[in-house]
Design an enzyme around this catalytic site. Structure first.
Site, short mmCIF file in Angstrom:
data_model
loop_
_atom_site.label_atom_id
_atom_site.label_comp_id
_atom_site.label_asym_id
_atom_site.label_seq_id
_atom_site.Cartn_x
_atom_site.Cartn_y
_atom_site.Cartn_z
N ASN A 79 6.20 -10.10 -2.79
CA ASN A 79 5.06 -10.19 -2.01
C ASN A 79 4.23 -11.40 -2.14
O ASN A 79 4.42 -12.24 -2.99
CB ASN A 79 4.29 -8.83 -1.90
N ALA B 165 1.05 -6.66 6.51
CA ALA B 165 0.80 -6.50 8.10
C ALA B 165 1.17 -7.84 8.85
O ALA B 165 1.42 -7.76 10.01
CB ALA B 165 -0.51 -5.88 8.56
N ASP C 191 0.26 5.53 4.48
CA ASP C 191 0.75 5.41 3.09
C ASP C 191 1.60 4.12 2.80
O ASP C 191 2.63 4.34 3.39
CB ASP C 191 1.42 6.77 2.72
N ASP D 71 9.72 -1.56 -0.97
CA ASP D 71 10.97 -1.28 -1.32
C ASP D 71 12.06 -0.71 -0.12
O ASP D 71 13.16 -1.02 -0.14
CB ASP D 71 11.08 0.35 -2.46
N GLY E 30 4.49 9.69 0.70
CA GLY E 30 5.70 9.52 -0.09
C GLY E 30 6.49 8.23 -0.09
O GLY E 30 6.67 8.05 1.24
O1 RIB Z 1 7.14 0.73 -5.10
C1 RIB Z 1 6.81 1.98 -5.27
C2 RIB Z 1 7.41 2.69 -6.51
O2 RIB Z 1 6.50 2.04 -7.42
C3 RIB Z 1 6.61 4.13 -6.47
O3 RIB Z 1 7.79 5.04 -5.97
C4 RIB Z 1 6.33 4.24 -8.20
O4 RIB Z 1 7.47 5.10 -8.67
C5 RIB Z 1 6.56 2.67 -8.64
O5 RIB Z 1 7.66 2.54 -9.35
#
Ligand code: RIB
Length: 299
Positions: free
Chosen positions: A180, A214, A237, A243, A278
Site C-alpha cells: 500500500n 480510494a 468496512d 487482501d 467482515g
Molecule cells: O488484512 C485484514 C486482515 O488483517 C484481518 O482479517 C486480520 O486477521 C489481519 O490479519
C-alpha cells in the site's frame, strides 16, 4: 492454481464511533467474530475470482480454528495442507469506525509455527501457478519460500503487509510485490511517483503494485507503468480490501490476463469488498466484479 502460504486468524471485530486513542476506553456499537488472516482472506479472494485455490498454514486445535476455516471450506478452498498445531489459532482485534476506517492488532499464535517444511511443500504445489505470500508468518519461512521458488522457477507474489524492517529484503526475491502507499513509502525511503516505481521495477526485474485506497492503484513493470482509478464508493468496512486486491490480482495473472486487465478487475473487487462488514464475507464473486466493471465503463 493459486497457492497461498500464510496466516489464518479469528477476527474479533468491534464497531466503534471513532478509533480509540491511547489510554481511552470506548463502548463498541457492535461486535462480531469473523474468519480472517491475510493468507486466508487472499486465498478466498483467489477462489472467488475463479482460481483453484490452496492454502498452507497452521491453526490451533480450538473453537477459533473452526470459525476461521468455515468460510474457506464452504467456498471450496483446499485446506488439507493447513496443519493443526499446539498453539492457539491466530487472533486479530479489529476496530472499525463510522467511516469504515480500521486499526488491527494481531497475535500470531499458530501462524508463528508455519515453517520452512511447509514453505517447501507450498512451493512444490505452486509449480503450475503462483505462490502468494504476506508477512503474518515468520520472516524465515517467507524467505525460505521465496528462495526455494526462485530455484524452482515458481512465480511469486509478495504482499509486504504487515510491513517490518525486513520487508525490503524479502521483497527483492518476489516476482510481484504488492504494497500500500505507506508500505511503498517505507520501501522507497519516501520516494514516490512513476519514476521511483519504474526505477524499482527495472532494478529488481519485478512488477510493483502500489495500492492507494480510494485513489486506485499504480502498476510498474520493467517495460510499462500505468494507473487504474478506483470506482467511487461509500465504504462501510475496509478490512480485507487489500487482501481482496491481492487474491484477485494473482488469480487474474494466473488465468493469463495482462497486468492492466488484472489491475482493473482487482481494483473493482477490492472496492466491492468495502461495502459489507467482515474481511471475507464481503469478497465478491468474479461474475459480480465483471458486471460492475462493465457498468463503470462509458458505453
Ligand atoms: O488484512 C485484514 C486482515 O488483517 C484481518 O482479517 C486480520 O486477521 C489481519 O490479519
Amino acid at each position: 492454481m493459486i497457492v497461498v502460504l500464510g496466516s489464518i486468524n479469528l477476527d474479533i471485530q468491534f464497531e466503534v464511533e471513532n478509533l480509540p486513542l491511547a489510554g481511552e476506553t470506548l463502548h463498541a456499537r457492535g461486535r462480531s467474530h469473523f474468519g480472517g488472516g491475510k493468507g486466508a482472506n487472499q486465498v478466498l479472494a483467489a477462489k472467488r475470482a475463479g482460481a483453484d485455490a490452496v492454502l498452507f498454514g497452521a491453526v490451533g486445535d480450538d473453537e477459533a480454528a473452526k470459525i476461521a476455516l468455515r468460510g474457506l471450506v464452504e467456498a471450496g478452498v483446499t485446506i488439507s495442507d493447513v496443519a493443526s498445531v499446539q498453539e492457539d489459532t491466530g487472533l486479530a482485534n479489529i476496530y472499525v469506525d463510522r467511516l469504515g476506517e480500521n486499526c488491527i492488532v494481531v497475535a500470531a499464535g499458530a501462524n508463528g509455527l508455519v515453517d520452512a517444511d511447509m514453505a517447501a511443500a507450498a512451493v512444490a504445489s505452486a509449480k503450475e501457478g503462483f505462490l502468494v505470500l504476506q508477512q503474518e508468518i515468520p520472516f524465515e519461512t517467507n524467505n525460505a519460500a521465496l528462495a526455494h521458488a526462485r530455484r524452482h522457477d515458481v512465480r511469486t507474489v509478495l504482499n509486504v503487509s504487515p510491513f517490518d524492517e525486513r520487508s525490503a529484503e524479502l521483497s527483492r526475491l518476489a516476482d510481484v510485490v504488492i504494497a500500500n502507499q505507506h508500505e511503498w513509502a517505507r520501501l522507497s525511503n519516501g520516494f514516490d511517483g512513476p519514476d521511483a516505481m519504474r526505477e524499482w521495477s527495472r532494478r529488481n526485474s519485478q512488477t510493483l503494485v502500489v495500492t492507494r485506497g480510494a485513489a486506485g492503484v499504480a502498476v510498474s513493470a520493467p517495460q510499462e507503468y500505468f494507473e487504474v482509478a478506483a470506482p467511487a464508493i461509500r465504504p462501510i468496512d475496509t478490512v480485507g480490501a487489500g487482501d481482496t486486491f491481492c487474491g484477485y490480482f494473482a488469480a487474474e495473472l494466473d488465468r493469463g490476463s495482462t497486468l492492466r486487465e488484472a489491475a482493473e478487475i482487482a481494483v473493482v473487487a477490492a472496492s466491492i469488498a468495502c461495502l459489507q462488514a467482515g474481511a471475507q464475507k464481503s469478497i465478491p464473486l468474479r461474475s459480480d466484479v465483471v458486471r460492475a466493471l462493465a457498468q463503470s465503463r462509458p458505453s
